[in-house]
Design an enzyme around this catalytic site. Structure first.
Site, PDB file in Angstrom:
ATOM      1  N   HIS A 365      -0.090   9.634  -6.949  1.00 44.31           N
ATOM      2  CA  HIS A 365       1.345   9.367  -7.248  1.00 44.31           C
ATOM      3  C   HIS A 365       1.966  10.751  -7.873  1.00 44.31           C
ATOM      4  O   HIS A 365       2.949  10.596  -8.940  1.00 44.31           O
ATOM      5  CB  HIS A 365       1.452   8.318  -8.309  1.00 44.31           C
ATOM      6  CG  HIS A 365       1.034   7.068  -8.067  1.00 44.31           C
ATOM      7  ND1 HIS A 365       1.302   5.736  -8.537  1.00 44.31           N
ATOM      8  CD2 HIS A 365       0.208   6.792  -6.806  1.00 44.31           C
ATOM      9  CE1 HIS A 365       0.637   4.816  -8.134  1.00 44.31           C
ATOM     10  NE2 HIS A 365      -0.237   5.374  -6.972  1.00 44.31           N
ATOM     11  N   GLU A 451       8.045   0.968   1.998  1.00 50.03           N
ATOM     12  CA  GLU A 451       9.337   0.798   2.323  1.00 50.03           C
ATOM     13  C   GLU A 451      10.173   1.992   2.648  1.00 50.03           C
ATOM     14  O   GLU A 451       9.928   3.144   2.334  1.00 50.03           O
ATOM     15  CB  GLU A 451      10.134   0.275   1.145  1.00 50.03           C
ATOM     16  CG  GLU A 451      10.185   0.853  -0.114  1.00 50.03           C
ATOM     17  CD  GLU A 451      10.302   0.290  -1.412  1.00 50.03           C
ATOM     18  OE1 GLU A 451       9.671  -0.809  -1.825  1.00 50.03           O
ATOM     19  OE2 GLU A 451      11.221   0.751  -2.021  1.00 50.03           O
ATOM     20  N   TYR A 461      15.946   1.572  -7.405  1.00 44.47           N
ATOM     21  CA  TYR A 461      15.105   0.694  -6.252  1.00 44.47           C
ATOM     22  C   TYR A 461      13.892  -0.004  -6.543  1.00 44.47           C
ATOM     23  O   TYR A 461      13.161  -0.497  -5.861  1.00 44.47           O
ATOM     24  CB  TYR A 461      14.526   2.033  -5.149  1.00 44.47           C
ATOM     25  CG  TYR A 461      15.639   2.691  -4.687  1.00 44.47           C
ATOM     26  CD1 TYR A 461      16.245   2.202  -3.368  1.00 44.47           C
ATOM     27  CD2 TYR A 461      16.658   3.554  -5.241  1.00 44.47           C
ATOM     28  CE1 TYR A 461      17.481   2.632  -2.597  1.00 44.47           C
ATOM     29  CE2 TYR A 461      17.772   3.980  -4.490  1.00 44.47           C
ATOM     30  CZ  TYR A 461      18.107   3.641  -3.243  1.00 44.47           C
ATOM     31  OH  TYR A 461      19.437   3.954  -2.829  1.00 44.47           O
TER      32      TYR A 461
END
Length: 582
Positions: A365, A451, A461
């Site tokens: 990440h 997405e 988001y």
């Protein structure tokens, strides 16, 4: 399986945690009594109290104490914290599986038989500070029963020709357990595959793209099961290609190979290609045909994460012919950061300027993509550093799309007075602009949905409450993605836009998506190179209106240099449409 949003975990019943991957409750450390219900993560101190900003130490001693075909029991040694460890978050390969109390040092988790996962643990305190990841424990569960029976041979193989594309279809094979994949062979050599599971059978169609015109090709298909038993080859079918390409994709050529991981890639105005080697920490230059390939220098102060950190995104100054700035996103021992260094045949490291620091880093990440916009600003995709709560904190750079002036200062019109442009992101790794100047972003989901988003100033988001359109997505302030993809078919990293067509490079999905941009939607979604080159990391426009494409097939979950076998390809596009590249 659905992952429980962090804000809800302290209220989730055990039955739902079982669905999320935990089979048994964890065993408290030193047989201590069970900890009380944990507070919601991300809670902050009351007004007037000093904030706790110190993360726990990384957990150590991760080991498997019991392994079956259906479960693994993991144990680890306690982390230390200035206040106290509240939770341990358990991951495999970047996907959060579950969390346990900070007084618990073991957990039993469901597994998939025969599938190797890399497990690791993060510690988290009550203020939401997250440790660096533990070492990775690779676990391969045995199969529940030995299977030596191959699937039946695929039947009814047929071919349809469209220019230089051949689309194959066949009837599904059967197996005593389950068919989990098909391999497609062209003239006796594997050129692609489809994969699936017992519950989601593999596709029985495949398109072979970019073939030589006016040529015969002979195809066969084999089936395989989860234990590697392979069927006999189907009856062959011969296809004769047309006189020219009529497809959106007209071919792919391997330009060069690499033993390290090519991550960021750019092309200079004179055609020179530059790409970063993630785990070697250097930049390579080459001609567009792959000749004269050589290292131009090592990036200072880079550190790996034994995961996905290192030298990541690259971008070229819009004024490169006069200022020679090369922009880089990379990991250090303490953070991710954005720097710029002048390039004039070699990397002039003495000119380095550190533009942005403090982007959270962790094993996974880390985000990392860079892209200059038509407004002359530099945009960066920043991951949440495995601390999901920071994605909703607009004072933290993690889980964001960032926007900065070329010199690193904050643009006056940024929405929060800092580098944050949008927030609520998990691990974005794709950025590209269309002909209207809109910013498209590609984002990894946890284990449900990836997405594609159109990024707007100040937009939220939804992560971690909302993953794609799954979870607690009812908040009217959340912006929905314009397209979602099952994680198993996607896990996509880089994106590029050429003539208002979006191209998406996918890792776990082993494919490249192509979609036409129509208003605020993506239409005519197509898949290319499915299983042909395996994991795809980066896709970038070439200066002549085609695509660069890089693979990421091995060594992408550690920081060991030169333990991969990668390709950099040039993809030739067919057709034409209006609009610039990005």
């Amino acid at each position: 399986m659905r992952i429980i949003p962090h804000q809800l975990r302290h209220r989730v019943p055990l039955a739902l945690l079982i669905c999320a991957g935990t089979i048994l409750t964890g065993v408290p450390a030193n047989a201590a009594p069970a900890a009380p219900a944990a507070p919601a993560t991300g809670s902050r101190p009351a007004a007037g109290l000093a904030a706790d900003t110190s993360p726990p130490t990384r957990p150590t001693g991760l080991r498997s104490t019991r392994l079956t075909c259906q479960s693994v029991t993991l144990s680890w040694y306690a982390s230390r914290d200035n206040v106290g460890v509240a939770f341990y978050d358990i991951y495999h390969d970047g996907q959060l599986v579950t969390s346990v109390s900070g007084r618990t040092l073991t957990a039993t988790l469901s597994v998939v038989q025969g599938v190797t996962w890399g497990w690791y643990v993060n510690a988290r305190d009550a203020a939401g500070n997250v440790s660096q990841a533990s070492s990775t424990l690779s676990v391969t569960p045995p199969f529940c029963q030995q299977d030596t029976s191959p699937p039946s041979t695929p039947t009814n193989l047929a071919a349809t020709v469209n220019g230089t594309d051949v689309t194959l279809t066949w009837s599904a094979s059967t197996d005593n357990v389950a068919v989990t994949g098909y391999t497609i062979l062209r003239n006796g050599t594997a050129v692609g595959s489809t994969t699936g599971t017992a519950g989601n059978p593999p596709a029985t169609t495949f398109t072979d793209t970019g073939l030589t015109p006016d040529t015969d090709y002979r195809y066969t298909v084999t089936a395989r099961d989860a234990q590697g038993n392979v069927s006999g080859a189907s009856a062959a079918v011969t296809a004769h290609t047309g006189s020219g390409c009529t497809s959106p994709i007209c071919g792919a050529t391997v330009i060069t190979t690499e033993k390290d991981l090519p991550w960021g890639l750019v092309q200079l105005p004179d055609g020179t290609v530059l790409y970063g080697r993630r785990d070697l920490f250097d930049i390579v230059a080459m001609n567009p045909d792959g000749t004269d390939k050589h290292s131009i220098g090592t990036v200072p102060n880079v550190a790996g994460t034994n995961g996905e950190g290192g030298v990541l995104g690259l971008a070229v100054s819009p004024n490169f012919t006069t200022d020679h700035w090369l922009y880089l996103y990379h990991t250090t021992t303490t953070d991710n950061r954005i720097v710029r260094i002048r390039y004039d045949g070699t990397l002039q490291t003495d000119t380095e300027q550190v533009l942005v620091t403090g982007i959270p880093r962790n094993k996974y990440h880390n985000g990392g993509r860079l892209r200059f916009g038509p407004d002359g600003k530099l945009y960066a995709a920043a991951g949440d550093g495995q601390d999901p709560d920071v994605a909703q904190d607009t004072n933290n750079l993690g889980g964001k799309v960032l926007r900065l002036n070329p010199d690193g200062t904050v643009p006056a019109d940024n929405p929060f007075g800092n580098h944050v442009w949008s927030y609520g992101h998990r691990n974005p790794q794709g950025l590209a602009f269309d002909s209207q100047g809109r910013l498209f972003e590609q984002e990894f989901g946890n284990n449900v949905m990836d997405e594609t988003n159109i990024i707007v100033k100040g937009g939220n988001y939804g992560w971690p409450a909302c993953e794609g359109t799954s979870g607690d997505c009812a908040n009217p302030n959340f912006r929905a993605p314009i397209r979602t993809y099952p994680v198993a078919d996607a896990s996509c990293s880089g994106i590029a836009i050429v003539r208002d067509v979006l191209y998406i490079a996918c890792l776990r999905g082993n494919r490249m998506y192509r979609a036409e941009i129509s208003g605020n939607t993506l239409t005519n979604l197509q898949q290319y190179f499915v299983g042909t080159y395996f994991r795809l990391r980066t896709v970038e426009p070439t200066v002549d209106g085609n695509l660069w494409l890089t693979t990421s097939t091995g060594g992408d979950k550690d920081s060991i240099p030169n333990n991969s076998n990668e390709k950099i390809l040039k993809v030739t596009l067919g057709g034409a449409a209006s609009g610039p590249t990005s």
